[in-house]
Design a protein around this motif. Structure first.
Motif, PDB file in Angstrom:
ATOM      1  N   GLY A  65     -37.620  55.807  66.772  1.00  0.00           N
ATOM      2  CA  GLY A  65     -36.410  54.834  66.401  1.00  0.00           C
ATOM      3  C   GLY A  65     -35.739  55.377  65.247  1.00  0.00           C
ATOM      4  O   GLY A  65     -35.068  54.796  64.452  1.00  0.00           O
TER       5      GLY A  65
ATOM      6  N   ASP B 276     -46.682  55.088  70.208  1.00  0.00           N
ATOM      7  CA  ASP B 276     -46.042  55.635  71.475  1.00  0.00           C
ATOM      8  C   ASP B 276     -46.741  56.543  72.269  1.00  0.00           C
ATOM      9  O   ASP B 276     -47.019  56.204  73.313  1.00  0.00           O
TER      10      ASP B 276
ATOM     11  N   PRO C 222     -33.187  59.076  63.562  1.00  0.00           N
ATOM     12  CA  PRO C 222     -32.385  60.035  63.915  1.00  0.00           C
ATOM     13  C   PRO C 222     -33.213  61.162  64.491  1.00  0.00           C
ATOM     14  O   PRO C 222     -34.459  61.452  63.993  1.00  0.00           O
ATOM     15  N   TYR C 223     -32.807  61.997  65.557  1.00  0.00           N
ATOM     16  CA  TYR C 223     -33.486  63.001  66.058  1.00  0.00           C
ATOM     17  C   TYR C 223     -34.331  64.116  65.268  1.00  0.00           C
ATOM     18  O   TYR C 223     -35.338  64.470  65.357  1.00  0.00           O
TER      19      TYR C 223
ATOM     20  N   THR D  21     -38.024  64.788  73.412  1.00  0.00           N
ATOM     21  CA  THR D  21     -36.967  63.768  73.362  1.00  0.00           C
ATOM     22  C   THR D  21     -37.172  62.492  73.186  1.00  0.00           C
ATOM     23  O   THR D  21     -36.938  61.485  72.630  1.00  0.00           O
ATOM     24  N   SER D  22     -38.225  62.017  74.283  1.00  0.00           N
ATOM     25  CA  SER D  22     -38.497  60.657  74.569  1.00  0.00           C
ATOM     26  C   SER D  22     -39.288  60.238  73.458  1.00  0.00           C
ATOM     27  O   SER D  22     -39.242  59.007  72.873  1.00  0.00           O
ATOM     28  N   CYS D  23     -40.012  61.102  72.843  1.00  0.00           N
ATOM     29  CA  CYS D  23     -40.912  60.782  71.626  1.00  0.00           C
ATOM     30  C   CYS D  23     -40.103  60.404  70.413  1.00  0.00           C
ATOM     31  O   CYS D  23     -40.361  59.443  69.632  1.00  0.00           O
ATOM     32  N   CYS D  24     -39.066  61.511  70.147  1.00  0.00           N
ATOM     33  CA  CYS D  24     -37.825  61.017  69.283  1.00  0.00           C
ATOM     34  C   CYS D  24     -37.377  59.668  69.553  1.00  0.00           C
ATOM     35  O   CYS D  24     -37.156  58.913  68.388  1.00  0.00           O
ATOM     36  N   ILE D  25     -37.067  59.276  70.597  1.00  0.00           N
ATOM     37  CA  ILE D  25     -36.261  57.981  70.696  1.00  0.00           C
ATOM     38  C   ILE D  25     -37.040  57.055  70.386  1.00  0.00           C
ATOM     39  O   ILE D  25     -36.878  55.932  69.665  1.00  0.00           O
ATOM     40  N   GLY D  26     -38.443  57.179  70.964  1.00  0.00           N
ATOM     41  CA  GLY D  26     -39.598  55.948  70.491  1.00  0.00           C
ATOM     42  C   GLY D  26     -39.640  55.727  69.166  1.00  0.00           C
ATOM     43  O   GLY D  26     -40.348  54.841  68.581  1.00  0.00           O
TER      44      GLY D  26
ATOM     45  N   SER E 156     -40.620  47.304  66.928  1.00  0.00           N
ATOM     46  CA  SER E 156     -39.021  47.380  67.220  1.00  0.00           C
ATOM     47  C   SER E 156     -38.318  46.117  67.230  1.00  0.00           C
ATOM     48  O   SER E 156     -37.152  46.182  66.737  1.00  0.00           O
TER      49      SER E 156
ATOM     50  N   ALA F 182     -37.135  62.606  63.273  1.00  0.00           N
ATOM     51  CA  ALA F 182     -38.308  62.506  64.251  1.00  0.00           C
ATOM     52  C   ALA F 182     -38.941  63.779  64.368  1.00  0.00           C
ATOM     53  O   ALA F 182     -40.004  64.090  64.423  1.00  0.00           O
TER      54      ALA F 182
END
Length: 170
Positions: free
Chosen positions: A115, A94, A117-118, A108-113, A73, A121
């Motif tokens: 990096g 992750d 768009p939702y 949701t956390s996995c999608c953010i990790g 990142s 992911a």
């Protein structure tokens, strides 16, 4: 043809450590092979069996995965992030790095990790799920939320991949 004799940062390749370049090339080829299997149109429902490599402790590999994910990142500080996308690898890193904590990872956390768009992911999560690398489970306390984790096959695959990469740094 001068560009063939210089690095991406216009430094002569002779300034680089040739062993480091060989290691990077090897890692790149391994990642490309994995990605070819994931997105190459194969109809298999499971990723290839992980190759057996040197054994490292699970805790050390989880820490290595976490640091690798962080370093990935950080690259966007120096190189346009559109050139660096590998959401499936970021998701796997992750999940592996968090597996040692025993805590559930929300989708949701996995999608953010990842990096990305939702929706992107989520597509990668679905692909990894079809390959039996990860699995989803419901949150029994909150029906609006779900969790994602590595399958045993996914954990074994990541352990072997990270052991192999860690061996390159030794």
């Amino acid at each position: 043809m001068e560009h063939l004799n210089t690095s991406p940062f216009n430094q002569p390749f002779s300034e680089y450590n040739s062993d480091l370049l060989k290691n990077i090339l090897s890692q790149t080829e391994n990642i490309q092979t994995i990605l070819d299997g994931l997105v190459g149109g194969k109809t298999t429902t499971e990723a290839p069996a992980p190759a057996k490599v040197n054994s490292h402790s699970t805790a050390d590999l989880a820490k290595f995965a976490k640091n690798l994910h962080k370093s990935r990142s950080r690259r966007s500080k120096f190189i346009n992030k559109d050139l660096l996308g590998e959401p499936s690898w970021d998701i796997l890193l992750d999940l592996y790095s968090r597996s040692e904590t025993g805590k559930h990872v929300s989708i949701t956390s996995c999608c953010i990790g990842a990096g990305v768009p939702y929706t992107t992911a989520l597509r990668w999560i679905s692909m990894l799920e079809r390959l039996n690398l990860i699995e989803r489970s419901p949150d029994l306390n909150d029906k609006r939320r779900g969790f994602v984790s590595l399958t045993q096959h996914g954990a074994d695959t990541m352990k072997n991949a990270l052991s192999d990469m860690a061996g390159l740094l030794s």
